[in-house]
Design an enzyme around this catalytic site. Structure first.
Site, PDB file in Angstrom:
ATOM      1  N   LYS A 181      -2.355  -1.508  -3.714  1.00 21.66           N
ATOM      2  CA  LYS A 181      -3.211  -0.326  -3.652  1.00 21.66           C
ATOM      3  C   LYS A 181      -2.370   0.941  -3.680  1.00 21.66           C
ATOM      4  CE  LYS A 181      -5.933   1.859  -0.204  1.00 21.66           C
ATOM      5  NZ  LYS A 181      -6.248   1.832   1.177  1.00 21.66           N
ATOM      6  N   LYS A 186       0.852  -1.178   0.000  1.00 19.77           N
ATOM      7  CA  LYS A 186       0.000   0.000   0.000  1.00 19.77           C
ATOM      8  C   LYS A 186       0.892   1.234   0.000  1.00 19.77           C
ATOM      9  CE  LYS A 186      -3.498   2.200   2.839  1.00 19.77           C
ATOM     10  NZ  LYS A 186      -4.416   1.961   3.965  1.00 19.77           N
TER      11      LYS A 186
HETATM   12  C1  PBG Z   1      -7.219   2.802   5.714  1.00 15.94           C
HETATM   13  C2  PBG Z   1      -7.660   2.799   4.309  1.00 15.94           C
HETATM   14  C3  PBG Z   1      -7.551   3.854   3.384  1.00 15.94           C
HETATM   15  C4  PBG Z   1      -8.129   3.397   2.198  1.00 15.94           C
HETATM   16  C5  PBG Z   1      -8.583   2.094   2.421  1.00 15.94           C
HETATM   17  N1  PBG Z   1      -8.257   1.742   3.722  1.00 15.94           N
HETATM   18  C6  PBG Z   1      -7.040   5.229   3.566  1.00 15.94           C
HETATM   19  C7  PBG Z   1      -5.638   5.473   3.915  1.00 15.94           C
HETATM   20  O1  PBG Z   1      -4.780   4.614   3.975  1.00 15.94           O
HETATM   21  O2  PBG Z   1      -5.367   6.646   4.153  1.00 15.94           O
HETATM   22  C8  PBG Z   1      -8.254   4.176   0.929  1.00 15.94           C
HETATM   23  C9  PBG Z   1      -9.180   3.636  -0.085  1.00 15.94           C
HETATM   24  C10 PBG Z   1      -9.593   4.585  -1.142  1.00 15.94           C
HETATM   25  O3  PBG Z   1      -9.013   5.671  -1.337  1.00 15.94           O
HETATM   26  O4  PBG Z   1     -10.555   4.260  -1.850  1.00 15.94           O
HETATM   27  N2  PBG Z   1      -8.149   2.207   6.569  1.00 15.94           N
END
Ligand code: PBG
Length: 309
Positions: A229, A176
């Site tokens: 992601k 991520k």
């Molecule tokens: C954290 C989480 C995030 C997203 C999914 N899980 C935000 C982050 O890491 O700041 C982002 C997903 C999206 O932008 O659609 N719980």
């Protein structure tokens, strides 16, 4: 002759669940996506079944936030209620729950903080285990730890197994990135960090070899499936993870900012929404993702049912 297929059961739809009853509030930066209360979920589950969408990811917005994120593992917390409602409505629907503290802490960070505001990795792991067990007790099928903390998969596997939840699977957000494309999500989940950013634990967009290390660590700790992601800027990473770990299912998250770009351009008449969304999702699949988490899921399922892809 097409090498890559796209079907409703390749898609996973996220839900933002809020406390209360009869709530359906549009998220302005994500046209077409609403925050909904638990009572709406039975109807949603029926709609998904009719569309052929077989899995959802649940995010919860708690009624109150504190420094320790206590509501994240409350038995009657919003996610725990949402899981029960979805599984009662359709036991065949695969429910995935997001396991992270950022929606539950008043500072919006993904873990407990030390006095200087740094995330306390190891102290947070124990809490992630508690969250996962509380989701499992509510009946979730899959937990998806999204905080990128070191050791999170192993800690969650241990907690689930000692709580007799061996059959709950772990979909790890193994790779991520600290991405600008989560902007709209932070409105939707009300979880923006109140100070600083997440670069201490999320990855640098310039790194791809490191992604393989992150994925390997999660595989070693017992991840059942991996996720990359965001998706669009990271298709090379999707392909590399696919090739390095061919035996594990791989998901890619077509995140909120990627969705918002297509929606806003389409609303202005600058893009053909249907063609653009289908192209985006087909390309993410072509790069090697088995599953795509996407806010376009319902629309795409409808278009695919209509027969014209
Ligand atoms: C954290 C989480 C995030 C997203 C999914 N899980 C935000 C982050 O890491 O700041 C982002 C997903 C999206 O932008 O659609 N719980």
């Amino acid at each position: 002759m097409r090498e890559t297929t796209l079907a409703p059961d390749d898609l996973v739809l996220p839900y933002f669940v809020v406390p209360g009853e009869g709530v359906r509030s549009p998220i302005s930066s994500m046209p077409g996506i609403d925050q909904v209360s638990v009572d709406a979920l039975a109807g949603e589950a029926r709609e998904l079944a009719s569309l052929g969408i077989k899995a959802v990811v649940v995010f919860g917005i708690p009624s109150s936030k504190d420094a320790l994120g206590l509501e994240s593992y409350a038995e009657d917390g919003v996610v725990q209620q949402a899981v029960r409602a979805l599984k009662d409505a359709d036991s065949e629907l695969v429910v995935v729950t997001d396991v992270c503290l950022c929606e539950y802490t008043d500072h919006g960070h993904c873990g407990l903080l030390d006095s200087e505001g740094y995330v306390l990795n190891d102290e947070t792991l124990e809490i992630l285990g508690r969250i996962a067990v509380s989701h499992a007790e509510a009946g979730t099928d899959v937990v998806a730890p999204s905080g990128m903390l070191d050791g999170m998969v192993g800690a969650i596997r241990g907690a689930l197994d000692s709580g007799a939840h061996e059959r709950v699977a772990i979909l790890s957000y193994a790779v991520k990135y600290a991405s600008a494309f989560y902007g709209p999500f932070r409105e939707a989940a009300e979880g923006a960090p109140s100070f600083g950013d997440r670069r201490s634990h999320q990855m640098d967009p310039g790194n791809a070899r490191e992604a393989l290390l992150e994925a390997a660590l999660d595989v070693e700790q017992g991840a059942d499936a991996l996720m990359v992601k965001p998706a669009l800027g990271y298709l090379d990473v999707v392909t590399r993870v696919r090739e390095r770990f061919p035996e594990l299912p791989l998901a890619a998250y077509n995140v909120s900012g990627e969705y918002a770009m297509v929606k806003v351009a389409a609303a202005n008449g600058w893009l053909d929404e249907r063609a653009a969304a289908l192209e985006v999702l087909t390309c993410i699949r072509r790069a090697g993702a088995d599953l795509v988490v996407t806010y376009h899921a319902k629309d795409v399922a409808r278009w695919l049912q209509g027969g014209a892809a």
